[in-house]
Design a protein around this motif. Structure first.
Motif, PDB file in Angstrom:
ATOM      1  N   MET A  30       0.877  -1.295  -0.055  1.00 27.20           N
ATOM      2  CA  MET A  30      -0.115   0.146   0.015  1.00 27.20           C
ATOM      3  C   MET A  30       0.912   1.304   0.096  1.00 27.20           C
ATOM      4  SD  MET A  30      -2.817   1.335   2.835  1.00 27.20           S
ATOM      5  CE  MET A  30      -4.132   0.630   2.031  1.00 27.20           C
ATOM      6  N   LEU A  31       0.516   2.166  -0.703  1.00 29.49           N
ATOM      7  CA  LEU A  31       1.182   3.237  -0.690  1.00 29.49           C
ATOM      8  C   LEU A  31       0.820   4.501   0.547  1.00 29.49           C
ATOM      9  CD1 LEU A  31       0.124   4.270  -4.276  1.00 29.49           C
ATOM     10  CD2 LEU A  31       2.288   4.169  -3.685  1.00 29.49           C
ATOM     11  N   ASP A  32       2.045   4.983   0.913  1.00 30.06           N
ATOM     12  CA  ASP A  32       1.958   5.782   2.189  1.00 30.06           C
ATOM     13  C   ASP A  32       1.280   6.948   2.220  1.00 30.06           C
ATOM     14  OD1 ASP A  32       2.696   7.453   4.337  1.00 30.06           O
ATOM     15  OD2 ASP A  32       4.655   6.695   4.194  1.00 30.06           O
ATOM     16  N   THR A  33       0.047   6.638   3.048  1.00 34.90           N
ATOM     17  CA  THR A  33      -0.951   7.850   2.999  1.00 34.90           C
ATOM     18  C   THR A  33      -0.557   9.196   3.550  1.00 34.90           C
ATOM     19  OG1 THR A  33      -1.863   7.175   4.991  1.00 34.90           O
ATOM     20  CG2 THR A  33      -2.818   5.982   3.028  1.00 34.90           C
ATOM     21  N   GLY A  34       0.626   9.067   4.362  1.00 32.86           N
ATOM     22  CA  GLY A  34       1.104  10.418   4.762  1.00 32.86           C
ATOM     23  C   GLY A  34       2.012  11.019   4.137  1.00 32.86           C
ATOM     24  N   LYS A  35       2.975  10.400   3.221  1.00 32.63           N
ATOM     25  CA  LYS A  35       3.894  11.049   2.389  1.00 32.63           C
ATOM     26  C   LYS A  35       3.455  11.253   0.977  1.00 32.63           C
ATOM     27  CE  LYS A  35       7.974   9.403   4.589  1.00 32.63           C
ATOM     28  NZ  LYS A  35       9.323   8.470   4.444  1.00 32.63           N
TER      29      LYS A  35
ATOM     30  N   LEU B  19      -1.108  -1.055  16.188  1.00 31.56           N
ATOM     31  CA  LEU B  19      -1.673   0.337  15.501  1.00 31.56           C
ATOM     32  C   LEU B  19      -1.305   0.145  13.954  1.00 31.56           C
ATOM     33  CD1 LEU B  19      -0.001   2.403  18.343  1.00 31.56           C
ATOM     34  CD2 LEU B  19      -2.504   1.832  18.060  1.00 31.56           C
ATOM     35  N   THR B  20      -2.123   0.927  13.248  1.00 26.59           N
ATOM     36  CA  THR B  20      -2.096   0.981  11.826  1.00 26.59           C
ATOM     37  C   THR B  20      -1.726   2.566  11.388  1.00 26.59           C
ATOM     38  OG1 THR B  20      -4.339   0.978  11.649  1.00 26.59           O
ATOM     39  CG2 THR B  20      -3.352  -1.110  11.584  1.00 26.59           C
ATOM     40  N   SER B  21      -1.647   3.555  12.385  1.00 26.47           N
ATOM     41  CA  SER B  21      -1.298   4.823  11.650  1.00 26.47           C
ATOM     42  C   SER B  21      -0.648   5.400  12.498  1.00 26.47           C
ATOM     43  CB  SER B  21      -2.889   5.670  11.553  1.00 26.47           C
ATOM     44  OG  SER B  21      -3.195   6.048  12.916  1.00 26.47           O
ATOM     45  N   LEU B  22       0.082   6.472  12.219  1.00 23.79           N
ATOM     46  CA  LEU B  22       1.091   7.344  12.672  1.00 23.79           C
ATOM     47  C   LEU B  22       0.377   7.795  13.863  1.00 23.79           C
ATOM     48  CD1 LEU B  22       3.474   9.010   9.978  1.00 23.79           C
ATOM     49  CD2 LEU B  22       4.122   7.069  11.696  1.00 23.79           C
ATOM     50  N   ASP B  23      -0.774   8.593  13.441  1.00 27.29           N
ATOM     51  CA  ASP B  23      -1.784   9.530  14.610  1.00 27.29           C
ATOM     52  C   ASP B  23      -1.870   8.394  15.932  1.00 27.29           C
ATOM     53  OD1 ASP B  23      -1.337  11.559  13.143  1.00 27.29           O
ATOM     54  OD2 ASP B  23      -3.441  11.418  12.233  1.00 27.29           O
TER      55      ASP B  23
ATOM     56  N   MET C 278      -0.212   5.926  16.827  1.00 32.37           N
ATOM     57  CA  MET C 278       1.319   5.468  17.409  1.00 32.37           C
ATOM     58  C   MET C 278       1.715   6.630  18.293  1.00 32.37           C
ATOM     59  SD  MET C 278       4.947   4.857  15.550  1.00 32.37           S
ATOM     60  CE  MET C 278       5.212   6.695  15.273  1.00 32.37           C
ATOM     61  N   PHE C 279       1.542   7.821  17.914  1.00 29.75           N
ATOM     62  CA  PHE C 279       1.961   8.950  18.544  1.00 29.75           C
ATOM     63  C   PHE C 279       0.965   9.130  19.907  1.00 29.75           C
ATOM     64  CE2 PHE C 279       3.931  10.570  14.469  1.00 29.75           C
ATOM     65  CZ  PHE C 279       5.187  10.553  15.028  1.00 29.75           C
ATOM     66  N   GLU C 280      -0.510   8.697  19.670  1.00 27.66           N
ATOM     67  CA  GLU C 280      -1.269   9.083  20.899  1.00 27.66           C
ATOM     68  C   GLU C 280      -0.846   8.032  21.785  1.00 27.66           C
ATOM     69  OE1 GLU C 280      -4.612   8.174  23.294  1.00 27.66           O
ATOM     70  OE2 GLU C 280      -3.906   6.774  21.834  1.00 27.66           O
ATOM     71  N   PHE C 281      -0.438   6.748  21.374  1.00 23.29           N
ATOM     72  CA  PHE C 281      -0.318   5.715  22.292  1.00 23.29           C
ATOM     73  C   PHE C 281       0.962   5.894  23.145  1.00 23.29           C
ATOM     74  CE2 PHE C 281       1.808   1.541  23.091  1.00 23.29           C
ATOM     75  CZ  PHE C 281       1.082   0.888  24.040  1.00 23.29           C
ATOM     76  N   VAL C 282       1.739   6.572  22.293  1.00 25.02           N
ATOM     77  CA  VAL C 282       3.528   6.757  22.988  1.00 25.02           C
ATOM     78  C   VAL C 282       3.197   7.791  23.949  1.00 25.02           C
ATOM     79  CG1 VAL C 282       5.542   7.537  22.370  1.00 25.02           C
ATOM     80  CG2 VAL C 282       4.768   6.007  21.171  1.00 25.02           C
ATOM     81  N   GLY C 283       2.492   8.780  23.496  1.00 24.80           N
ATOM     82  CA  GLY C 283       1.846   9.758  24.596  1.00 24.80           C
ATOM     83  C   GLY C 283       1.661   9.365  25.897  1.00 24.80           C
ATOM     84  N   ARG C 284       0.577   8.385  25.688  1.00 23.27           N
ATOM     85  CA  ARG C 284       0.189   8.027  26.912  1.00 23.27           C
ATOM     86  C   ARG C 284       1.013   7.129  27.883  1.00 23.27           C
ATOM     87  NH1 ARG C 284      -3.382   4.273  26.287  1.00 23.27           N
ATOM     88  NH2 ARG C 284      -3.809   4.204  24.024  1.00 23.27           N
TER      89      ARG C 284
END
Length: 314
Positions: A1-6, A302-306, A308-314
């Motif tokens: 799958m193509l990178d939806t972010g970049k 997790l399947t998205s960067l958002d 991931m960051f939310e989980f790491v933040g917790r």
């Protein structure tokens, strides 16, 4: 799958991608541009337009377009059932490299992909569309090559050799090297093969990494330089009919095939596939840890960067 972010789009929703975005994806070389080429064909781009933007030779683009056209033919039969999958089309798409799983998605939709793959496999076998086993020519066609380097292909009409007639053991290698799955799994696979040979078995290795000892010409009696997918492994096992299959020495790639191979009645040796699955499946392993009262690090799939960051933040 193509990178939806970049890249700015979702690969499985090409209707959401506008032409300026496709133009940019085609004109900027990156590891995912081949998927953008497919999107361009879906958007109606001509071969010449894609060539102008990518500068890729027409020879390659024509073959990519042929694959795209075959995919369209499969998709046009969606909803018609497996009976619509006739021998000529099936043979054409297999020659073009479509896996049974890809055919299942194109033809049957987005249901249980693994179950649908088995339906396609059964249909393919019933129509006699089977790969043949060929020897890799290591002598540049100057002399007949009698190597134990083998591969399967649909571009052929007969096998280069017969199945192994002596009792044999197949060992699945580690496939592509990743951090944490390199030397140790190759060492384990090679030792499994050597032990089987000492016990009087002919040995078969299925692996595709040329940097491994397990793919050296003198390690096994037969080496299948092939991908470690369910479809390809089953094709080889059904051809060779080994007395046993060792997959627990190959690491995560073959271990992830354990339950499917067991369901297909492959003669798996060693650790039971159900136990392998409990160790490999993060959810099952985590549940076992909870049942036993064993502490474990907090984790989440997790399947998205958002996320991931939310989980790491917790």
């Amino acid at each position: 799958m193509l990178d939806t972010g970049k890249r700015g789009f979702v690969a499985n929703k090409p209707e959401q991608v506008d032409n300026p975005t496709i133009d940019r994806l085609l004109s900027e070389p990156n590891e995912e541009r081949i998927f953008a080429i497919n999107l361009a064909f879906e958007a109606g781009y001509t071969l010449e337009q894609v060539h102008d933007l990518t500068k890729i030779d027409h020879w390659f683009l024509q073959r990519l377009f042929t694959i795209f056209e075959l995919g369209k033919k499969l998709a046009e039969k969606r909803g018609s059932g497996l009976d619509a999958l006739e021998t000529v089309l099936l043979r054409d798409v297999k020659k073009a490299g479509f896996s049974d799983q890809q055919i299942a998605v194109k033809l049957l939709g987005e249901g249980d992909v693994k179950a649908d793959e088995l339906l396609v496999r059964a249909r393919r076998k019933s129509l006699g569309v089977l790969p043949v086993i060929k020897q890799i020519d290591t002598l540049a066609a100057e002399f007949p090559a009698k190597t134990n380097y083998l591969y399967s292909t649909y571009h052929g009409t007969e096998n280069d050799l017969a199945p192994e007639t002596n009792k044999s053991i197949a060992v699945l290698g580690s496939g592509v090297y990743r951090i944490g799955s390199s030397v140790e799994f190759d060492w384990c696979g090679v030792n499994a093969v050597q032990t089987a040979a000492e016990e009087g078995y002919k040995t078969i290795i299925i692996n595709y990494n040329p940097e491994t000892v397990s793919t050296d010409y003198d390690v096994s009696d037969r080496l299948y330089f092939e991908e470690l997918s369910f479809e390809r492994v089953m094709d080889i096992l059904e051809f060779e009919q080994p007395e046993g299959v060792i997959l627990s020495t190959g690491g995560q790639i073959p271990n992830n095939l354990a339950t499917r191979l067991a369901a297909a009645n492959a003669p798996i040796l060693g650790t039971a596939p159900a136990r392998i699955d409990e160790a490999e499946n993060r959810h099952k392993f985590s549940s076992i840890m909870d049942e036993l009262g064993i502490a474990q690090p907090r984790w989440k799939e997790l399947t998205s960067l958002d996320a991931m960051f939310e989980f790491v933040g917790r």
